[in-house]
Design an enzyme around this catalytic site. Structure first.
Site, PDB file in Angstrom:
ATOM      1  N   ASP A  34       0.740  -1.633  -0.120  1.00 57.51           N
ATOM      2  CA  ASP A  34       0.091   0.061  -0.231  1.00 57.51           C
ATOM      3  C   ASP A  34       0.656   1.000   0.216  1.00 57.51           C
ATOM      4  O   ASP A  34       1.376   1.750   1.338  1.00 57.51           O
ATOM      5  CB  ASP A  34      -0.763   0.027   1.158  1.00 57.51           C
ATOM      6  CG  ASP A  34      -1.852  -0.673   0.863  1.00 57.51           C
ATOM      7  OD1 ASP A  34      -3.233  -0.604   0.235  1.00 57.51           O
ATOM      8  OD2 ASP A  34      -2.446  -1.718   1.736  1.00 57.51           O
ATOM      9  N   ASP A 179     -11.200  -4.358  -1.371  1.00 54.66           N
ATOM     10  CA  ASP A 179      -9.990  -3.671  -0.240  1.00 54.66           C
ATOM     11  C   ASP A 179     -10.646  -2.910   0.491  1.00 54.66           C
ATOM     12  O   ASP A 179     -10.534  -2.041   0.175  1.00 54.66           O
ATOM     13  CB  ASP A 179      -8.465  -3.435  -1.509  1.00 54.66           C
ATOM     14  CG  ASP A 179      -7.455  -2.604  -0.168  1.00 54.66           C
ATOM     15  OD1 ASP A 179      -7.168  -2.691   0.433  1.00 54.66           O
ATOM     16  OD2 ASP A 179      -6.656  -2.585  -1.170  1.00 54.66           O
TER      17      ASP A 179
HETATM   18  C1  DX5 Z   1      -6.288   1.009   2.460  1.00 54.02           C
HETATM   19  C2  DX5 Z   1      -5.351   0.390   2.303  1.00 54.02           C
HETATM   20  C3  DX5 Z   1      -5.474  -1.286   2.395  1.00 54.02           C
HETATM   21  C4  DX5 Z   1      -6.753  -1.490   3.976  1.00 54.02           C
HETATM   22  C5  DX5 Z   1      -5.873  -3.108   4.065  1.00 54.02           C
HETATM   23  O1  DX5 Z   1      -5.377   2.764   2.182  1.00 54.02           O
HETATM   24  O2  DX5 Z   1      -5.818   0.090   0.501  1.00 54.02           O
HETATM   25  O3  DX5 Z   1      -5.084  -2.133   1.592  1.00 54.02           O
HETATM   26  O4  DX5 Z   1      -5.546  -1.243   4.322  1.00 54.02           O
HETATM   27  O5  DX5 Z   1      -5.800  -3.455   5.772  1.00 54.02           O
HETATM   28  P1  DX5 Z   1      -6.678  -3.523   6.304  1.00 54.02           P
HETATM   29  O6  DX5 Z   1      -7.532  -5.110   5.623  1.00 54.02           O
HETATM   30  O7  DX5 Z   1      -6.862  -3.687   7.881  1.00 54.02           O
HETATM   31  O8  DX5 Z   1      -8.444  -3.059   6.031  1.00 54.02           O
HETATM   32 ZN    ZN Z   2      -4.475  -1.605  -0.446  1.00 52.94          ZN
END
Ligand code: DX5
Ligand code: ZN
Length: 219
Positions: A34, A179
Site C-alpha cells: 500500500d 480492499d
Molecule cells: C487502505 C488500504 C488497504 C487496507 C487493508 O487504504 O488500501 O489495503 O489497509 O487493510 P485492512 O484489511 O486492515 O483494512
Molecule cells: Zn490497498
C-alpha cells in the site's frame, strides 16, 4: 477459488522479515503493497513500502500486488519497476482523463506488469466502464483509502455484484479485487458477488494463526 493478497501496511518494522516468512508459509497468493504519497491520501508510506517490497522480493517468490494511492502515478510506477511486481494498481481519481489512463496502462504493459485500476467508494462506478477493456483488474475500495483497520462500507459489497454483472454482460474477463475491512465474515459474500482476489491486512496480521485466518478467507 478466491486468492488472498495480504496487505503489509500495518506490519511492524520490528520482526517484519519473520512476519513475511510466516505469511508465505500460510500460503497467501500476493503481498499487497500500500503505497501512500502524503498527497492523494494524508499518510506517506512510500519509504516503508518500498523497503518492505524490496525485503519481500529478496526472501520470497510470492508476487507483489502494488496499490498506488498516489497523485503522481508515473513517478511511483518507476519506483517499483525494478522489483518486477506482478501487477500495479493506480486510482481513477489520480488521472485527469481516459487518455492519461490508457497511456499509463500501456506503460505498465510495456514493462510486463499487469495494469489495474482502483476506484474509491464515492466515485461513480460507471466512470471506470470505458477503461475496463484495457485493464487486467479492478480494485474496488471497500473503505476510504488511507488507513488500515477500518470497517467495510456495506454498500460496497453490492458494488462488486454490479461490476461483475457488467463484466459478464460485456464478456470482459477481469479480476475483481476488494480492499479494506475484509474479514472471515464478509469475505464469503464478497466472493459470491464476484470478487476473486481479497485483500486483507489487519484481519490476518492480528490473528493468532496466519494459516487458519488465510484458510478461513479462502473457504
Ligand atoms: C487502505 C488500504 C488497504 C487496507 C487493508 O487504504 O488500501 O489495503 O489497509 O487493510 P485492512 O484489511 O486492515 O483494512
Ligand atoms: Zn490497498
Amino acid at each position: 477459488m478466491v486468492e488472498i493478497s495480504c496487505s503489509v501496511l500495518d506490519v511492524e518494522e520490528e520482526n517484519s522479515v519473520k512476519t513475511f516468512y510466516n505469511l508465505e508459509t500460510a500460503k497467501i497468493d500476493y503481498f499487497h503493497i500500500d503505497v501512500m504519497d502524503g498527497k492523494f491520501v494524508k499518510k506517506n508510506t512510500s519509504k516503508k513500502m518500498r523497503d518492505y517490497a524490496l525485503k519481500i522480493s529478496h526472501i520470497s517468490n510470492i508476487p507483489l500486488d502494488v496499490h498506488l494511492m498516489c497523485s503522481d502515478v508515473r513517478k511511483y510506477i518507476d519506483d517499483y519497476i525494478d522489483l518486477k511486481p506482478d501487477r500495479i494498481t493506480f486510482h481513477i481519481e489520480a488521472v485527469s482523463d481516459k487518455e492519461e489512463a490508457i497511456e499509463l496502462i500501456k506503460y505498465l504493459q510495456q514493462n510486463e506488469i499487469k495494469a489495474c485500476m482502483a476506484i474509491k467508494p464515492g466515485t461513480e462506478l460507471e466512470n471506470i466502464y470505458e477503461i475496463l477493456p484495457y485493464l487486467h483488474m479492478v480494485l474496488v475500495m471497500t473503505v476510504e483509502p488511507g488507513l488500515g483497520g477500518q470497517k467495510i462500507i456495506p454498500e460496497m459489497i453490492d458494488r462488486v455484484k454490479v461490476l461483475k454483472k457488467y463484466c459478464d454482460e460485456k464478456s470482459l474477463d477481469i479480476d475483481i479485487e476488494v480492499d479494506g475491512g475484509v474479514n472471515d465474515i464478509n469475505s464469503t459474500e464478497l466472493a459470491n458477488n464476484g470478487a476473486n482476489i481479497i485483500v486483507s491486512g489487519n484481519y490476518i496480521i492480528n490473528s493468532e494463526n496466519y494459516n487458519e485466518s488465510v484458510k478461513k478467507l479462502k473457504s
